[in-house]
Write a protein that holds these residues in place. Structure first.
Motif, mmCIF file in Angstrom:
data_model
loop_
_atom_site.group_PDB
_atom_site.id
_atom_site.type_symbol
_atom_site.label_atom_id
_atom_site.label_comp_id
_atom_site.label_asym_id
_atom_site.label_seq_id
_atom_site.Cartn_x
_atom_site.Cartn_y
_atom_site.Cartn_z
ATOM 1 N N CYS A 52 -1.101 1.281 0.685
ATOM 2 C CA CYS A 52 -0.515 0.330 -0.263
ATOM 3 C C CYS A 52 0.957 0.114 0.036
ATOM 4 C CB CYS A 52 -0.749 0.767 -1.700
ATOM 5 S SG CYS A 52 0.380 2.008 -2.299
ATOM 6 N N GLU A 73 -7.821 4.829 -7.857
ATOM 7 C CA GLU A 73 -6.406 5.180 -8.088
ATOM 8 C C GLU A 73 -5.551 3.939 -8.367
ATOM 9 O OE1 GLU A 73 -2.305 6.333 -7.887
ATOM 10 O OE2 GLU A 73 -3.273 4.852 -6.603
ATOM 11 N N THR A 101 3.530 1.084 -1.463
ATOM 12 C CA THR A 101 4.327 2.317 -1.560
ATOM 13 C C THR A 101 4.332 3.044 -0.217
ATOM 14 O OG1 THR A 101 3.769 2.511 -3.890
ATOM 15 C CG2 THR A 101 4.510 4.513 -2.800
ATOM 16 N N HIS A 135 -1.695 8.451 -1.126
ATOM 17 C CA HIS A 135 -1.932 8.908 -2.506
ATOM 18 C C HIS A 135 -3.179 8.276 -3.116
ATOM 19 C CE1 HIS A 135 0.592 5.320 -2.625
ATOM 20 N NE2 HIS A 135 -0.097 5.010 -3.701
ATOM 21 N N GLU A 136 -3.704 7.208 -2.487
ATOM 22 C CA GLU A 136 -4.945 6.588 -2.992
ATOM 23 C C GLU A 136 -6.081 7.174 -2.166
ATOM 24 O OE1 GLU A 136 -4.491 2.367 -2.560
ATOM 25 O OE2 GLU A 136 -2.659 2.330 -3.742
HETATM 26 ZN ZN LIG Z 1 -0.669 2.959 -4.059
#
Ligand SMILES: [Zn+2]
Ligand SMILES: [Zn+2]
Length: 373
Positions: free
Chosen positions: A39, A153, A41, A64-65
């Motif tokens: 993503c 997420e 981020t 993190h996803e």
């Molecule tokens: Zn993300």
């Protein structure tokens, strides 16, 4: 094992050979990572805008996803067993006794800012083959959602927003009039700013609750995002056709704005579309640019005279994860093709450079780590 890591000091992003993690306490679980989402981020971390390695490390494994499969459990683990699919939460609590939020397992509302986020700040993330995690940060996912659970997420952002929207709307001593077969958003109009994964998933969550939903983005229709919007029974509008100050004239006054574009100018301009008793939810994190002028008198007058609420929301608690898992299943029943089309491609870890440093087209790209699945 393979892992994708940033080295902030040498400003480098690499596919590294990391040590295999092993279970160190009876409450831990070892996961084989199946899918890891890419993503904005992650791209910002790879551009060294932020991202902090764990203490004592020169690098941060990002991601993190994620979706993982349990391969080993500690002796005291009760809620998951080997073979189960799980989506791990991202944020870990701060250590301070006075942080009521973290002490209540609600680190998404942390007061101190000293939390850690796996793959973002202070703790390694999930863009790797194996991960060890505490049982309490795992959310079990039904096997039927194997192909789409990577969307859980990013959907938690909308779920945490919706939980708060209902709480805030309880200040109004009435609800939508009961209509058989309709969910309680049916008498309300929502505007989603941005048609990236967070915006489209938010639009699906709003449609699933029967909000009349308009997705507002820069690109002109038709495009792959506008097709998703139409498939879920929402309306797509391009800012090239409808300027922000014309939104209310075109679609009617907006009850809920779900901002998922990270563009502050667009957000403040579209605040003019807010109707009485409405809520504006910010989820984007804009980069710091030149200051822009905003008509603060108009904004403040409207906030007061129309009983409006502005809400910022970040991260998500377990309730939002559980709601996101239920909703992904619901989206799959209602709009199977649109849901699947959100995942634009699954890639080998070796393709990390194009995905993280290039400008990939499409909606959500996923890196596959699993050797077996
Ligand atoms: Zn993300
Ligand atoms: Zn805290």
């Amino acid at each position: 094992m393979k892992a994708i890591a940033v080295f902030p000091k040498s400003r480098d992003v690499q596919l590294i050979d990391a040590d295999l993690p092993s279970i160190a306490s009876p409450t831990q679980v070892r996961l084989e990572m199946l899918d890891v989402g890419v993503c904005g981020t992650d791209r910002e971390i790879c551009a060294f805008q932020y991202g902090t390695p764990p203490e004592g490390s020169d690098h941060l494994i990002i991601g993190h996803e994620s979706l993982g499969r349990v391969v080993e459990v500690g002796a005291d683990v009760k809620s998951v067993s080997p073979g189960d699919l799980v989506v791990p939460m991202v944020r870990r609590p701060c250590p301070h006794a006075h942080c009521t939020a973290c002490r209540c397992d609600r680190q998404d509302f942390c007061f101190t800012g000293d939390f850690q986020e796996r793959g973002i700040g202070g703790a390694h993330g999930f863009m790797t083959e194996f991960v060890v995690e505490e049982e309490r940060y795992l959310n079990p996912v039904p096997e039927a959602l194997r192909d789409v659970a990577i969307l859980v997420e990013p959907l938690t952002i909308a779920q945490k927003a919706l939980i708060q929207i209902w709480q805030l709307q309880e200040r109004l001593p009435w609800g939508c009039p009961h209509r058989p077969g309709k969910n309680h958003g049916h008498c309300r109009r929502a505007l989603v700013l941005g048609a990236g994964p967070v915006g489209l998933l938010g639009a699906m969550a709003l449609r699933a609750r029967d909000f009349e939903t308009i997705v507002y983005a820069r690109e002109e229709a038709p495009n792959e995002k506008s097709r998703v919007v139409e498939a879920i029974g929402a309306t797509y509008a391009s800012s090239k056709d409808v300027p922000p100050d014309q939104i209310a004239a075109r679609f009617g006054a907006i009850d809920v704005v779900y901002e998922a574009a990270g563009a502050s100018r667009l957000a403040f301009d579209s605040m003019q579309a807010l109707g009485a008793n409405s809520i504006f939810v910010f989820t984007g994190v804009p980069g710091r640019k030149e200051p822009v002028a905003v008509d603060t008198d108009l904004l403040m007058r409207n906030l007061v005279l129309r009983n409006q609420v502005i809400l910022g929301t970040v991260n998500a608690g377990r309730d939002a994860f559980e709601a996101a898992i239920r909703d992904v299943a619901e989206f799959g029943r209602r709009w199977p093709e649109a849901l699947r089309s959100l995942v634009s491609g699954r890639h080998a870890p070796e393709e990390y450079r194009e995905l993280l440093l290039g400008r990939p087209t499409g909606i959500k790209h996923v890196i596959r780590f699993a050797r077996t699945d």
